[in-house]
Design a protein around this motif. Structure first.
Motif, PDB file in Angstrom:
ATOM      1  N   THR A  79       0.837  -1.204   0.000  1.00  0.00           N
ATOM      2  CA  THR A  79       0.000   0.000   0.000  1.00  0.00           C
ATOM      3  C   THR A  79       0.867   1.247   0.000  1.00  0.00           C
ATOM      4  N   ALA A  80       0.408   2.270  -0.688  1.00  0.00           N
ATOM      5  CA  ALA A  80       1.102   3.564  -0.667  1.00  0.00           C
ATOM      6  C   ALA A  80       0.092   4.650  -0.336  1.00  0.00           C
ATOM      7  N   LEU A  81       0.583   5.707   0.298  1.00  0.00           N
ATOM      8  CA  LEU A  81      -0.239   6.909   0.443  1.00  0.00           C
ATOM      9  C   LEU A  81       0.234   7.872  -0.631  1.00  0.00           C
ATOM     10  N   VAL A  82      -0.717   8.450  -1.378  1.00  0.00           N
ATOM     11  CA  VAL A  82      -0.347   9.404  -2.419  1.00  0.00           C
ATOM     12  C   VAL A  82      -1.128  10.694  -2.197  1.00  0.00           C
ATOM     13  N   GLY A  83      -0.433  11.824  -2.309  1.00  0.00           N
ATOM     14  CA  GLY A  83      -1.064  13.110  -2.035  1.00  0.00           C
ATOM     15  C   GLY A  83      -0.829  14.111  -3.148  1.00  0.00           C
ATOM     16  N   ALA A  93      -4.799   9.901  -0.789  1.00  0.00           N
ATOM     17  CA  ALA A  93      -5.484   8.631  -1.063  1.00  0.00           C
ATOM     18  C   ALA A  93      -4.596   7.473  -0.636  1.00  0.00           C
ATOM     19  N   ALA A  94      -5.226   6.374  -0.261  1.00  0.00           N
ATOM     20  CA  ALA A  94      -4.505   5.120  -0.005  1.00  0.00           C
ATOM     21  C   ALA A  94      -4.716   4.236  -1.230  1.00  0.00           C
ATOM     22  N   VAL A  95      -3.622   3.748  -1.807  1.00  0.00           N
ATOM     23  CA  VAL A  95      -3.703   2.966  -3.055  1.00  0.00           C
ATOM     24  C   VAL A  95      -2.802   1.738  -2.956  1.00  0.00           C
ATOM     25  N   ALA A 141       5.317   3.171   0.936  1.00  0.00           N
ATOM     26  CA  ALA A 141       5.863   4.431   0.414  1.00  0.00           C
ATOM     27  C   ALA A 141       4.836   5.542   0.516  1.00  0.00           C
ATOM     28  N   PHE A 142       5.347   6.764   0.429  1.00  0.00           N
ATOM     29  CA  PHE A 142       4.498   7.953   0.406  1.00  0.00           C
ATOM     30  C   PHE A 142       4.918   8.781  -0.802  1.00  0.00           C
ATOM     31  N   GLY A 143       3.953   9.196  -1.612  1.00  0.00           N
ATOM     32  CA  GLY A 143       4.253  10.026  -2.791  1.00  0.00           C
ATOM     33  C   GLY A 143       3.458  11.308  -2.732  1.00  0.00           C
ATOM     34  N   LEU A 144       4.072  12.408  -3.145  1.00  0.00           N
ATOM     35  CA  LEU A 144       3.400  13.708  -3.040  1.00  0.00           C
ATOM     36  C   LEU A 144       3.671  14.566  -4.268  1.00  0.00           C
ATOM     37  N   SER A 145       2.585  15.120  -4.821  1.00  0.00           N
ATOM     38  CA  SER A 145       2.702  16.037  -5.950  1.00  0.00           C
ATOM     39  C   SER A 145       2.519  17.464  -5.453  1.00  0.00           C
ATOM     40  N   VAL A 146       3.385  18.368  -5.907  1.00  0.00           N
ATOM     41  CA  VAL A 146       3.288  19.774  -5.491  1.00  0.00           C
ATOM     42  C   VAL A 146       3.525  20.681  -6.698  1.00  0.00           C
ATOM     43  N   PRO A 147       2.920  21.885  -6.680  1.00  0.00           N
ATOM     44  CA  PRO A 147       3.199  22.820  -7.775  1.00  0.00           C
ATOM     45  C   PRO A 147       4.642  23.314  -7.682  1.00  0.00           C
ATOM     46  N   GLY A 148       5.201  23.703  -8.783  1.00  0.00           N
ATOM     47  CA  GLY A 148       6.553  24.278  -8.781  1.00  0.00           C
ATOM     48  C   GLY A 148       7.625  23.215  -8.852  1.00  0.00           C
ATOM     49  N   GLN A 149       8.870  23.681  -8.760  1.00  0.00           N
ATOM     50  CA  GLN A 149      10.003  22.763  -8.849  1.00  0.00           C
ATOM     51  C   GLN A 149      10.275  22.120  -7.495  1.00  0.00           C
ATOM     52  N   ILE A 150      11.092  21.069  -7.543  1.00  0.00           N
ATOM     53  CA  ILE A 150      11.458  20.364  -6.315  1.00  0.00           C
ATOM     54  C   ILE A 150      12.965  20.180  -6.313  1.00  0.00           C
ATOM     55  N   THR A 362      -6.253  12.341 -12.114  1.00  0.00           N
ATOM     56  CA  THR A 362      -5.128  11.952 -12.965  1.00  0.00           C
ATOM     57  C   THR A 362      -3.794  12.185 -12.245  1.00  0.00           C
ATOM     58  N   THR A 363      -3.700  13.276 -11.509  1.00  0.00           N
ATOM     59  CA  THR A 363      -2.453  13.581 -10.796  1.00  0.00           C
ATOM     60  C   THR A 363      -2.143  12.494  -9.772  1.00  0.00           C
ATOM     61  N   LEU A 364      -3.176  12.066  -9.015  1.00  0.00           N
ATOM     62  CA  LEU A 364      -2.944  11.017  -8.010  1.00  0.00           C
ATOM     63  C   LEU A 364      -2.568   9.694  -8.676  1.00  0.00           C
ATOM     64  N   THR A 365      -3.217   9.396  -9.813  1.00  0.00           N
ATOM     65  CA  THR A 365      -2.863   8.185 -10.559  1.00  0.00           C
ATOM     66  C   THR A 365      -1.389   8.246 -10.962  1.00  0.00           C
TER      67      THR A 365
END
Ligand SMILES: [Zn+2]
Length: 387
Positions: A79-83, A93-95, A141-150, A362-365
């Motif tokens: 399982t992963a948590l994705v944000g 979400a938990a996926v 694992a934990f995955g996170l999408s954010v605006p801007g650069q990283i 789509t972003t979470l996918t």
């Protein structure tokens, strides 16, 4: 026999990669693809079994002999948590590693929201989702999408100017400390592009994803991987200049396409007609309000001028457009019209332009797909096998 050297094309990790790419397969088919002896293949499969990365998915009839077992990568047991953090929302979400969603929470946020509150919301809601799904023990694992650069070295954001509170915020450490699992960060437009690629069952073709929400960004998936560029800013199309425009952009320069065609700009243009939010734009466009439709189509045309150049340079098969404003039909029509008129003729031969079909998800996918690729990467699996 020692485990195969990491990077060997016949290591356990690579066999898992073959199964993810082409599976389910029989042992014989795996032998044919890898050239391994039966005994060595069995050892590799034992390793994958021990790591709970293999599952049996039925049998395949064979002529004469016993039906052969079909083997697949186990992408459902972990399982992963994705944000996804946006300028005005946060979602978690938990996926599983196939992207199946067990539960999801989306929260609207005020402009100028504070990192500490938003991060603790993601963590609390994420833990609750894991408990509700009964999958806390399989979190990997934990995955996170954010605006801007990283900044991937330090795990910090280089947030867009409109999210100044988020500049330099450490995003990786709080989640690593709280959850004790690897944390992966991705720019939102890259995550959207990868989500569109996953939605299409990972085609063997280049894809450009464009996100038009509050701001404008793009991501590219080339040979199955996100192309981030040298400093992580590949695809920042929102700050390409439009000839003849002098409007100030929040990046400090003038004439950027974001300043005249982003969701923010569309709201501003429609303000005299009573529009105050992206939801107002959506409602009016759906109701066929002429001025809202015209302004939205014009924004699509402006983004199309930038995208025509991107299409000529990258020569993708697919362009997928997402974000609240980007998926509106008039926006897409305007964009398509200008790309078809402006891109190099040869680049249009097999070009397919369309909306992201899962909308905001789509972003979470995409984050789920990126996390799966990291967790199940041959190098990661071979490192686990060596422990
Ligand atoms: Zn700009």
């Amino acid at each position: 026999m020692p485990p195969a050297r990491t990077g060997s094309p016949t290591s356990a990790g690579h066999i898992l990669a073959i199964l993810r790419d082409e599976g389910p397969l029989t042992r014989q088919q795996l032998q044919d693809r890898t050239g391994l002896s039966r005994a060595t293949l069995v050892e590799r499969l034992d390793v994958l079994q021990r790591l709970k990365l293999l599952r049996q998915v039925g049998h395949r009839a064979s002529s004469g002999g016993r039906p052969a077992e079909m083997l697949a990568a186990d992408d459902v047991g972990r399982t992963a948590l994705v944000g996804d953090i946006g300028q005005r929302h946060a979602t978690i979400a938990a996926v599983d590693l196939r992207g199946t969603v067990f539960g999801q929470v989306r929260r609207p946020l005020p402009a100028g929201h504070r990192p500490a509150e938003t991060l603790s919301f993601l963590l609390d809601a994420g833990r609750r989702l894991l408990a509700e799904a009964g999958r806390a023990d399989s979190l990997c694992a934990f995955g996170l999408s954010v605006p801007g650069q990283i900044d991937h070295d330090t795990g910090t954001t280089i947030a867009p100017p409109s999210m100044s509170e988020w500049r330099g915020v450490r995003l990786r450490d709080p989640f690593t400390d709280a959850l004790s699992v690897p944390v992966f960060l991705e720019n939102d437009a890259n995550a959207l592009a990868f989500g569109a690629y996953c939605e299409m069952n990972r085609p063997r073709a280049a894809l450009v994803g464009v996100k038009v929400g509050t701001g404008i960004g793009a991501g590219m998936v080339i040979s199955g991987r996100v192309h981030r560029g040298e400093t992580g800013c590949a695809g920042e199309v929102g700050h390409i200049r439009i000839e003849g425009s002098d409007l100030r952009c929040d990046c400090g320069r003038r004439g950027c396409v974001s300043a005249i065609a982003s969701g923010q700009a569309v709201i501003r243009t429609l303000r005299p007609t009573g529009v105050r939010s992206a939801e107002d734009v959506l409602r009016r466009v759906r109701a066929g309000h002429p001025e809202a439709v015209r302004v939205t189509r014009e924004a699509g045309r402006l983004v199309g001028t930038v995208l025509a150049t991107v299409v000529t340079i990258v020569n993708p098969r697919y362009v997928r457009v997402g974000g609240a404003i980007g998926v509106l039909p008039p926006f897409l029509e305007g964009l398509r019209e200008v790309v078809l008129a402006g891109a190099h003729t040869s680049s249009l031969d097999s070009l397919d332009i369309g909306p992201c079909t899962l909308g905001v998800d789509t972003t979470l996918t995409g984050v789920a797909g990126l996390v799966a690729d990291e967790v199940l990467a041959p190098e990661t699996v071979d490192a686990m096998a060596a422990l």
